[in-house]
Structures are given as structure tokens and as C-alpha cells.
Design an enzyme around this catalytic site. Sequence first.
Site, PDB file in Angstrom:
ATOM      1  N   ASP A  48      27.670  30.917  39.604  1.00  0.00           N
ATOM      2  CA  ASP A  48      28.921  30.281  40.019  1.00  0.00           C
ATOM      3  C   ASP A  48      28.846  28.761  40.133  1.00  0.00           C
ATOM      4  OD1 ASP A  48      30.732  32.350  39.996  1.00  0.00           O
ATOM      5  OD2 ASP A  48      30.262  33.004  42.027  1.00  0.00           O
ATOM      6  N   ASP A  72      33.486  37.460  36.526  1.00  0.00           N
ATOM      7  CA  ASP A  72      33.787  36.183  37.190  1.00  0.00           C
ATOM      8  C   ASP A  72      33.265  34.983  36.391  1.00  0.00           C
ATOM      9  OD1 ASP A  72      33.266  38.510  38.731  1.00  0.00           O
ATOM     10  OD2 ASP A  72      33.358  37.398  40.597  1.00  0.00           O
TER      11      ASP A  72
END
Length: 384
Positions: free
Chosen positions: A105, A162
Site C-alpha cells: 500500500d 486493492d
Amino acid sequence: MTALDANKWKQAGTLQEVLPELWEALQSKVDRMIGQIGDKSPHVAPADTGIYDDMRHDWWTAGFWPGILWIMHEMTGKDHYKEAAWKWDEKFDQKMIQPNNFHHDVGFQYLPTAVIKYKLTGDEDGKRRGLYAANFLAGRFNLAGNFLRAWNQDKTGWSIVDSSMNLSILFWAAEEIADPRFSMIAKAHADTVVNHFIREDGSVNHIVSFDPLTGEVIESLGGQGAGPDSAWSRGASWALHGMANTYRFTGDTKYLRAAQRVAHYFISMLPEDYVAHWDFRASETLEGEPRDTSAAACAASGLLELAAALPAVQARPYREAAERMLLSLTQHYSTWDRPDHEAILVAGTGHKPAGQNLNVSLIYGDYFYIEALAKLLGWKTRIF
Ligand code: GLY
């Protein structure tokens, strides 16, 4: 924003009727949030207190509050937003040299801080930090399976949808230093998303487990969705927005079609008020299932990205769906009647299967709501 004004919005038939004054009210709201949030790194605000928590700086959401501030700075030209945003990427430098849990991320963290800061101000530290994060992410690429591995710990063969949103930092780095290695990795992972995450009907898998040595697909897992065959709505929004971004960077229509496939499924599953339930297949009727306003906001911004990539006649349905979603968020899922509330949207769902962060405000919901509205008002710089 006074309760009276908010009532006017509640009666509006279209977002366009209220967009300029909504944006003005959002500036006052964000000004108030600057005082309320202070040095906190906000992630979740419970419905009752409306007070944002303060998460560690390597948590995946640490970039969203500064991202809101950078967008506000660019849209208004006002320096107090820049001043409040300035220090955030430096905090990541400090965390990187301590024990930390940075992972796939880093795009979510460094794009709305270091990279946007560099784009808007030319700050060389922002550029250096953005390139560091891109190298870090590229180092997580698995050559056998063509995927960016998820998280840390022992699941070396896991990848998650994601990461579709994290690809933008690789594409940015490739352009910035004219080095195609980064875009090759981003495209290889995007192909894996198209081939193994996005299903025929446009719904998506959250986690796909690969054999990390051979790259063979082992299984798909439910993750934050209701189950392996369910349809986690925020996962769909990551795929929709992420594939639309990937098309913008590559011009390859395979990614445009993938984004459209997810968009069609997403829109077809929306309830009457156009704000997605947390999982489109959580139960047969979805009666009583919670909404996820963060999925709605991210999907709305992704739909606008898709609309921007298409000729006007094809763009219209995506843009209209996005505007309907944003109007409903404004009218039914916002904090306008609670000036003490530190967030903008309510009714987010963090991780339903784990029972974590249910019916809360989520800073990424707030971020994507602002990002989408800024796009409607002509904002051209992109973070993702
Ligand atoms: N990236 C984690 C989530 O969407 O909740």
C-alpha cells in the site's frame, strides 16, 4: 454549512444544482477539520463521538488526510492547506528507518503526500520519497506469478485487488525517470488483475493465492468480503478506479474494458439510493446489510475517470451514475448537521467479517468523495 443550507441540498434533484455551494461548504468543513484533526493521522471516526482516531504512520490510510489537503490547496490556491499537508511525507521517511509494516500500500501512502507535493511544488524531497516508494513496491513483484505480493508475514503467494490502486506510483516513476521497468511491472500486475481478479460478470475476488515459486493459482479467498464467491464492493471500487487509471497511463483498451466490466456490475447492483452495500452478495436480498460509503465514493471517482477516458456519448452513463452516487452521499450519508463531527461521510464499513469498523466514518471515504467532486469541478492533476 448551516442546517438550513443542508436542507436545501436535501431537496436538490441533481448534484449540478448544488455543486458550487457544496464545494464552498466543503472548504469550511475542511478548515474546521484542520483544527479538529491537528497532528493526528486519521483512519476511523465512530458514529457516536465523530472523533477521528490517530493511527501509526505506516498504516495504509496515512496518506488520505494529506491528500484531501493537497487537493484543496490546488483547487483554491490557499496556502494554509499546503502548510497543513507539507510535513506528512517526511513522517514516512522517519518511519521507514524504524521497525515498520510498510507493504503493497505504499502507493496509497506516498501518492497523496510525496508525489503530489512534488507535482505541485517541485519539492525534491517529495520526488525522492516517491521514487523510494516506487522502488519498494517494485521489489515486491513476484516474477513467477506476475503479481505484487500483499502484506508482510508468511503469505508470500497472496495478492489482493486493492493493489490495483497502488499501480499509479509505478507508472508515475516510469514517466518521471524515463525508466520502463516500473511500467512493465505495473502492467504485468494489471494483467493479473484482469485475468485472475475480475470475474466474467464484473464482480471481483479480494485475495488470490498463488504458489509463490511456480506462480500457479491456488485459490481465491473472501478476505474482507462475505466469502470466496461474494462481491466485496470496496474491492470492486479498487478494481474499477485502478483499471481506469491503468488505461489512462497505458492507452491499452484491455484495461478500459476491464474497468467498464466492473462498472457495469457495480452500477447494476446498486440499491435505490445508489450507495453500495458492503458486499453485493452478502445475502440474497441485502435486507439489513450495512452500506459502505467508502466503496461508493471510490467507485464514483473511478466512474469519473472512466467517463474522462471515453467520448461524450459513451461517457454519459458513467458520469450520471457517479453524480447520483455523490448526491446521495451528500444528502443521506454526510455530517452536515453535526459540525462537531470530524469526518465528512458516515456509514462506512471497514472489515465486516472481522467485525471491525462497522458503521463508521473512514478517511478514505472522505478522500474519494473530495477527489470525485474536484474532478467534477475540473481538477486535472491526478493523485492515483
Ligand atoms: N485496503 C484495505 C481496505 O480496503 O480495507
